[in-house]
Design a protein around this motif. Structure first.
Motif, PDB file in Angstrom:
ATOM      1  N   ASP A  48      48.263  40.309  43.457  1.00 44.85           N
ATOM      2  CA  ASP A  48      49.597  40.828  43.146  1.00 44.85           C
ATOM      3  C   ASP A  48      49.594  42.338  42.989  1.00 44.85           C
ATOM      4  O   ASP A  48      50.627  42.995  43.216  1.00 44.85           O
ATOM      5  CB  ASP A  48      50.139  40.206  41.861  1.00 44.85           C
ATOM      6  CG  ASP A  48      50.527  38.745  42.042  1.00 44.85           C
ATOM      7  OD1 ASP A  48      50.679  38.328  43.211  1.00 44.85           O
ATOM      8  OD2 ASP A  48      50.647  38.029  41.039  1.00 44.85           O
ATOM      9  N   ARG A  49      48.450  42.890  42.624  1.00 42.57           N
ATOM     10  CA  ARG A  49      48.336  44.336  42.401  1.00 42.57           C
ATOM     11  C   ARG A  49      47.674  45.049  43.567  1.00 42.57           C
ATOM     12  O   ARG A  49      47.257  46.186  43.454  1.00 42.57           O
ATOM     13  CB  ARG A  49      47.590  44.601  41.090  1.00 42.57           C
ATOM     14  CG  ARG A  49      48.454  44.347  39.877  1.00 42.57           C
ATOM     15  CD  ARG A  49      47.683  43.892  38.656  1.00 42.57           C
ATOM     16  NE  ARG A  49      48.604  43.537  37.583  1.00 42.57           N
ATOM     17  CZ  ARG A  49      49.227  42.366  37.501  1.00 42.57           C
ATOM     18  NH1 ARG A  49      49.027  41.440  38.408  1.00 42.57           N
ATOM     19  NH2 ARG A  49      50.067  42.118  36.500  1.00 42.57           N
ATOM     20  N   GLY A  50      47.594  44.396  44.703  1.00 34.74           N
ATOM     21  CA  GLY A  50      47.067  45.015  45.907  1.00 34.74           C
ATOM     22  C   GLY A  50      45.574  45.229  45.916  1.00 34.74           C
ATOM     23  O   GLY A  50      45.072  46.074  46.663  1.00 34.74           O
ATOM     24  N   LYS A  51      44.851  44.469  45.089  1.00 33.90           N
ATOM     25  CA  LYS A  51      43.393  44.630  45.015  1.00 33.90           C
ATOM     26  C   LYS A  51      42.709  43.443  45.676  1.00 33.90           C
ATOM     27  O   LYS A  51      41.990  42.669  45.050  1.00 33.90           O
ATOM     28  CB  LYS A  51      42.967  44.786  43.555  1.00 33.90           C
ATOM     29  CG  LYS A  51      43.564  46.025  42.885  1.00 33.90           C
ATOM     30  CD  LYS A  51      43.153  46.139  41.427  1.00 33.90           C
ATOM     31  CE  LYS A  51      43.756  47.386  40.791  1.00 33.90           C
ATOM     32  NZ  LYS A  51      43.368  47.529  39.361  1.00 33.90           N
ATOM     33  N   LEU A  52      42.968  43.319  46.984  1.00 30.05           N
ATOM     34  CA  LEU A  52      42.450  42.178  47.730  1.00 30.05           C
ATOM     35  C   LEU A  52      40.929  42.178  47.774  1.00 30.05           C
ATOM     36  O   LEU A  52      40.303  41.113  47.685  1.00 30.05           O
ATOM     37  CB  LEU A  52      43.024  42.188  49.151  1.00 30.05           C
ATOM     38  CG  LEU A  52      42.557  41.066  50.085  1.00 30.05           C
ATOM     39  CD1 LEU A  52      42.904  39.702  49.522  1.00 30.05           C
ATOM     40  CD2 LEU A  52      43.159  41.243  51.467  1.00 30.05           C
ATOM     41  N   GLY A  53      40.327  43.372  47.926  1.00 28.75           N
ATOM     42  CA  GLY A  53      38.869  43.461  47.981  1.00 28.75           C
ATOM     43  C   GLY A  53      38.208  42.871  46.751  1.00 28.75           C
ATOM     44  O   GLY A  53      37.242  42.099  46.852  1.00 28.75           O
ATOM     45  N   LEU A  54      38.732  43.201  45.576  1.00 31.66           N
ATOM     46  CA  LEU A  54      38.194  42.665  44.323  1.00 31.66           C
ATOM     47  C   LEU A  54      38.436  41.161  44.225  1.00 31.66           C
ATOM     48  O   LEU A  54      37.587  40.413  43.727  1.00 31.66           O
ATOM     49  CB  LEU A  54      38.833  43.379  43.127  1.00 31.66           C
ATOM     50  CG  LEU A  54      38.457  44.852  42.934  1.00 31.66           C
ATOM     51  CD1 LEU A  54      39.247  45.454  41.784  1.00 31.66           C
ATOM     52  CD2 LEU A  54      36.959  44.998  42.687  1.00 31.66           C
ATOM     53  N   ALA A  55      39.592  40.714  44.729  1.00 29.92           N
ATOM     54  CA  ALA A  55      39.902  39.288  44.708  1.00 29.92           C
ATOM     55  C   ALA A  55      38.924  38.504  45.584  1.00 29.92           C
ATOM     56  O   ALA A  55      38.473  37.421  45.216  1.00 29.92           O
ATOM     57  CB  ALA A  55      41.338  39.055  45.179  1.00 29.92           C
ATOM     58  N   LEU A  56      38.567  39.058  46.738  1.00 31.25           N
ATOM     59  CA  LEU A  56      37.612  38.388  47.630  1.00 31.25           C
ATOM     60  C   LEU A  56      36.215  38.358  47.018  1.00 31.25           C
ATOM     61  O   LEU A  56      35.465  37.393  47.207  1.00 31.25           O
ATOM     62  CB  LEU A  56      37.598  39.096  48.989  1.00 31.25           C
ATOM     63  CG  LEU A  56      38.868  38.902  49.838  1.00 31.25           C
ATOM     64  CD1 LEU A  56      38.852  39.810  51.056  1.00 31.25           C
ATOM     65  CD2 LEU A  56      39.026  37.443  50.266  1.00 31.25           C
TER      66      LEU A  56
END
Length: 584
Positions: free
Chosen positions: A180-188
């Motif tokens: 939701d906060r645009g931190k896809l890299g951290l989510a992956l």
């Protein structure tokens, strides 16, 4: 059921057939403009400390046998402060906190954005009771919703330290918050961590969250890789997952692929639902592909999938956009005859069409018709009416409507305030417009980019360029990076005030901050230089910028007419054009 529809709203028109295709100088002032709020909540995210139960200045509490009922009741009716106070008193007398009650209390404080008290409940539970993973998940979820990711991660570490293995829900909460906060890299990375866990695995929900985020940041092709990985792990996507893929394909203009994907769903063990068809229908009609839209609707019927309110709303919106208002109204009647109840999203394109057509009177009557049919207009409907009123010079009438919005249960939003603020300023009510900005902030409504751009434009138009420059700094301080539109408004204000040197400085700042100038930016600056008396220099710059393809040939010709200079400054352009002709 007989419906009485005003004739002015529903004019005579051909009945809507099955064929969906359309038939046819700066002064000083002693006030300061600010869009800031001084309230900032600080969160305590340090390691949990031993809870101290203080009864100083509090009445003596005697614990009775029915106190548990009182605790549950006060929590149930939302008296969370009272519940926490009773809980503190009871643990002081040896009571072991109930984990279910404490979880509800944590959720209550999180929903009211009181992170300190939610953390306090957890500390009491950790010290005097036995927390479980559900309680920790509630606190992690609350911190994530309040954008306190660091605090959420610390709670996760505490959960692990106490021997509770996080479950897939824990990870889904954190992954969803990062996405939701645009931190896809951290989510992956968190997904990789989840895959290494012994006691839990990624779920369909995990992958669906990541697929949706990947479509927005990495594109549909990267999202399809996640779908393949999901299938390879033996997980069966649901329609929510597949609809995310369809939406991603439509977003990237892959209409044919989206169409075939929908058709292939039965072979994947899923039948397309009305949401699948609506996503594709909206994308087709937004492109003006009415024939394909009609074909899709027929397939929808053949598959036994009945259109819903959203389906009809999509069709009506497209008809209104194409100027087919009569057919849209007929479709509304067909929809209602089928027993479907229109909602505010159904009515809004019709109201907008009336307003754009200059029929404010019909738009207002239609609003009354909505209400008589039990559909209360939302703020979007009212914003459309208010905007049209203001454009037609009826700011006083618009203000009367605006002042009644909260009374009728439809409080104004930031768009409402933006509309009214600009209208008031343009009608000479500068002080009232500025008070409205303060009122908006006091009500917890954050100014957006349009708020700042409107205010900066109003200030520049009134020659208050210094105040506009201060507001630019305030905008950045509030975490809203100025866009090229913001800078162009300022450049226009500076150039009109003959402050060309400062305009050039703003352009340099704009580029340094990564905002790419557009054609309007360059033309504004060239015109500012020219109107300040430096016509030759202005056209030299125009010629140089034209050679870099930053302005069009039409814009250059218009600038030549505005600032006529000897032809020697235009020879290079003629030579360049001749070379292009020869090369071609």
């Amino acid at each position: 059921m007989t419906r009485i529809i005003p004739a002015e709203i529903f004019p005579q028109c051909p009945f809507f057939s099955n064929n969906l295709k359309p038939t046819s100088q700066s002064q000083k002032h002693n006030f300061v403009v600010r869009c800031s709020s001084s309230d900032h909540n600080k969160v305590k995210t340090g390691n949990p400390q031993r809870v101290k139960i203080s009864t100083e200045n509090r009445p003596t509490v005697h614990v009775h046998s029915n106190d548990m009922k009182v605790l549950n009741w006060s929590c149930k009716v939302g008296k969370y402060d009272e519940t926490l106070y009773l809980l503190e008193c009871k643990v002081k007398s040896g009571y072991k906190p109930d984990v279910i009650l404490c979880t509800k209390l944590i959720k209550g404080f999180c929903n009211s954005k009181n992170s300190d008290k939610a953390e306090k409940v957890m500390q009491i539970l950790e010290q005097f009771g036995e927390p479980d993973v559900f309680a920790y998940n509630a606190l992690i979820s609350g911190f994530c919703k309040m954008n306190k990711i660091e605090a959420a991660n610390k709670v996760l570490n505490r959960l692990k330290a106490r021997g509770f293995p996080p479950d897939s829900v824990t990870y889904n909460i954190l992954i969803g918050s990062l996405c939701d906060r645009g931190k896809l890299g951290l989510a992956l990375k968190l997904l990789d961590q989840l895959k290494e866990e012994n006691n839990c695995n990624p779920t369909v929900i995990t992958y669906t969250i990541l697929i949706e985020a990947t479509i927005l940041e990495g594109g549909i092709h990267e999202a399809m890789k996640l779908l393949d990985e999901m299938l390879s792990r033996g997980l069966q996507p649901d329609m929510y997952t597949y609809n995310a893929i369809i939406r991603g394909m439509c977003r990237e203009k892959m209409m044919d692929q989206a169409y075939e994907f929908v058709r292939s769903l039965p072979s994947k063990g899923c039948r397309p639902d009305v949401i699948s068809y609506n996503i594709l229908l909206r994308a087709l009609l937004n492109k003006g592909k009415w024939t394909d839209g009609e074909k899709l609707v027929n397939e929808m019927f053949s598959a036994g999938c009945e259109p819903n309110v959203v389906t009809y709303s999509i069709l009506m919106s497209a008809l209104c956009r194409d100027g087919k208002l009569d057919e849209a109204i007929n479709l509304l009647k067909i929809m209602m005859d089928k027993g479907l109840t229109p909602d505010t999203f159904t009515y809004d394109p019709l109201i907008s069409a009336f307003c754009k057509g200059g029929r404010l009177d019909l738009a207002i009557k239609f609003l009354d018709y909505m209400i008589s049919n039990g559909c209360l207009p939302d703020i979007v409907n009212y914003n459309t009416i208010l905007s049209t009123m203001c454009k037609k010079g009826k700011a006083d009438e618009a203000m009367e409507v605006f002042e009644k919005l909260s009374e009728i249960g439809c409080p104004p939003d930031v768009s409402t305030y933006n509309t009214m603020m600009s209208a008031l300023w343009n009608n000479g009510g500068r002080a009232r417009a500025l008070r409205m900005v303060s009122e908006m902030i006091e009500k917890g409504i954050d100014p957006d980019e349009i708020t700042y751009n409107s205010l900066i434009s109003c200030l520049c138009r009134d020659g208050m360029v210094d105040e506009a420059l201060e507001l630019l700094a305030d905008m950045e301080g509030n975490g809203l990076p100025p866009t090229v539109i913001t800078y162009n408004i300022l450049l226009l204000g500076l150039c009109k005030a003959h402050r060309v040197d400062e305009a050039i400085e703003v352009l340099v700042e704009m580029v340094e901050k990564g905002r790419r100038p557009n054609e309007t930016t360059y033309i504004l600056l060239i015109e500012g230089i020219g109107f300040s008396g430096w016509r030759v220099q202005a056209m030299e710059i125009a010629s140089a910028i034209y050679h870099k393809n930053a302005i069009s040939k039409e814009s250059l010709q218009r600038l030549r007419k505005t600032f006529p200079v000897p032809d020697i400054y235009n020879k290079d352009v003629t030579i360049s054009e001749t070379r292009k002709q020869v090369d071609s």
